[in-house]
Write a protein that holds these residues in place. Sequence first.
Motif, PDB file in Angstrom:
ATOM      1  N   UNK A  49      20.519  52.019  65.223  1.00  0.00           N
ATOM      2  CA  UNK A  49      21.670  52.774  65.752  1.00  0.00           C
ATOM      3  C   UNK A  49      22.440  53.418  64.602  1.00  0.00           C
ATOM      4  N   UNK A  50      22.674  52.647  63.543  1.00  0.00           N
ATOM      5  CA  UNK A  50      23.390  53.197  62.382  1.00  0.00           C
ATOM      6  C   UNK A  50      22.571  54.310  61.725  1.00  0.00           C
ATOM      7  N   UNK A  51      21.275  54.079  61.568  1.00  0.00           N
ATOM      8  CA  UNK A  51      20.443  55.074  60.862  1.00  0.00           C
ATOM      9  C   UNK A  51      20.390  56.391  61.640  1.00  0.00           C
ATOM     10  N   UNK A  52      20.330  56.304  62.966  1.00  0.00           N
ATOM     11  CA  UNK A  52      20.325  57.540  63.771  1.00  0.00           C
ATOM     12  C   UNK A  52      21.676  58.235  63.676  1.00  0.00           C
ATOM     13  N   UNK A  53      22.728  57.422  63.672  1.00  0.00           N
ATOM     14  CA  UNK A  53      24.075  57.979  63.558  1.00  0.00           C
ATOM     15  C   UNK A  53      24.249  58.697  62.214  1.00  0.00           C
ATOM     16  N   UNK A  54      23.803  58.054  61.131  1.00  0.00           N
ATOM     17  CA  UNK A  54      23.926  58.659  59.798  1.00  0.00           C
ATOM     18  C   UNK A  54      23.179  59.989  59.732  1.00  0.00           C
ATOM     19  N   UNK A  55      21.968  60.012  60.303  1.00  0.00           N
ATOM     20  CA  UNK A  55      21.172  61.251  60.293  1.00  0.00           C
ATOM     21  C   UNK A  55      21.919  62.357  61.030  1.00  0.00           C
ATOM     22  N   UNK A  56      22.514  62.016  62.173  1.00  0.00           N
ATOM     23  CA  UNK A  56      23.230  63.029  62.961  1.00  0.00           C
ATOM     24  C   UNK A  56      24.445  63.550  62.191  1.00  0.00           C
ATOM     25  N   UNK A  57      25.186  62.650  61.540  1.00  0.00           N
ATOM     26  CA  UNK A  57      26.416  63.079  60.860  1.00  0.00           C
ATOM     27  C   UNK A  57      26.148  63.968  59.656  1.00  0.00           C
ATOM     28  N   UNK A  58      25.029  63.710  58.974  1.00  0.00           N
ATOM     29  CA  UNK A  58      24.712  64.539  57.798  1.00  0.00           C
ATOM     30  C   UNK A  58      23.849  65.744  58.171  1.00  0.00           C
ATOM     31  N   UNK A  59      23.536  65.902  59.464  1.00  0.00           N
ATOM     32  CA  UNK A  59      22.676  67.008  59.875  1.00  0.00           C
ATOM     33  C   UNK A  59      21.251  66.842  59.367  1.00  0.00           C
ATOM     34  N   UNK A  60      20.805  65.573  59.236  1.00  0.00           N
ATOM     35  CA  UNK A  60      19.448  65.300  58.748  1.00  0.00           C
ATOM     36  C   UNK A  60      18.525  64.875  59.871  1.00  0.00           C
TER      37      UNK A  60
END
Length: 384
Positions: A62-73
């Motif tokens: 959940x965190x890793x998907x969230x991080x990807x979304x926030x950085x546009x990655x």
Amino acid sequence: MTEHGSRQHFETLAIHAGQEPDAATGAVVPPIHQVSTYKQDGVGGLRGGYEYSRSANPTRTALEENLAALEGGRRGLAFASGLAAEDCLLRTLLKPGDHLVIPDDAYGGTFRLIAKVVERWGVAWSVANTSDPAAVREAVRPETKLIWVETPSNPLLGITDIALIADIARSAGARLAVDNTFASPYLQQPLALGADVVVHSTTKYMGGHSDVVGGALVTADEELGGELAFHQNAMGAIAGPFDSWLVLRGIKTLAVRMDRHSANAARIVEALAAHPKVTQVYYPGLASHPGHEVAAKQMRDFGGMVSFRVAGGEEEAVAVCDRTRVFTLGESLGGVESLIEHPGRMTHASVAGSALEVPADLVRLSVGIEAVDDLLADLRQALG
Ligand code: PLP
């Protein structure tokens, strides 16, 4: 994506990306999956794709998907600390004989990892002022595989033009990594400016409450993301479920916190710049800062980190740190509470005697989200 297919806004992604209400209970916050292994339905029969929590854990996902979304990655990876993330990146991208360029102002631990650990494995490095594209071009060699940038930098708040350095990296066949810890993805999104990988100490603004140590890597390159994930699993310095959950919880308020950190810092900078005992203030929001225009172009606001030099040298800088009452004397940054420190003796002691050495009369503030008038009064009494 919204119902209409457009990308959601940052504040919405921060709260929802990677996090559906729990399928079993409807809980609106993802559970802490405090578990090491998962029942298999017959050998290899994985129910949810999970087999062992070093490889993957639902709270970390959940965190890793969230991080990807926030950085546009496309791929986010969560680690046990910022340095664990950096170690994974360096060991994924570099092999003996390779070379990397590092900034002349960076977190001391990053320098220590490269100069004292990675170098022993036959990787060469040189230091450049990354605010100066000509200096970076000059430092690049045929063996250069990575250019490392920290913007704003720790502790001198130097600004590097990410898009310009991304061009230099691309034409040199090297990758560009940007440590985005000071800005957070709310204020700056390096991947959109051409960086290959974003690095975070999530200990700082992402966690935001000084209650967790963590790190992250994010990339938009699926192939690189796969290689990093391979190394993350092979090396094992993953974020645990509870730590992942704490960072996820912190991220939900990132946008409002960063707005308040930036507003408080701007007021403090104004007061410091006018104070007779302050000889220099480092803050990219100041029109006189050499990186101001670049910062204004690539950042939404200028953040909560401020450094300044005091008349009276090292002893007086240390004394100011000892005299504050609302600002707590301590290492780290990015929490809701204001912190003060002396980089030369604390966070940057490991760069003493190197090209990264910091001024002895420097004080660094992590401006929190308390009432700014209380912070101003505290600094006034501490400066005397
Ligand atoms: N990058 C920056 C800019 C930092 O300030 C720090 C820590 O202070 C790190 C990386 C390392 O992160 P951690 O302490 O989570 O290992």
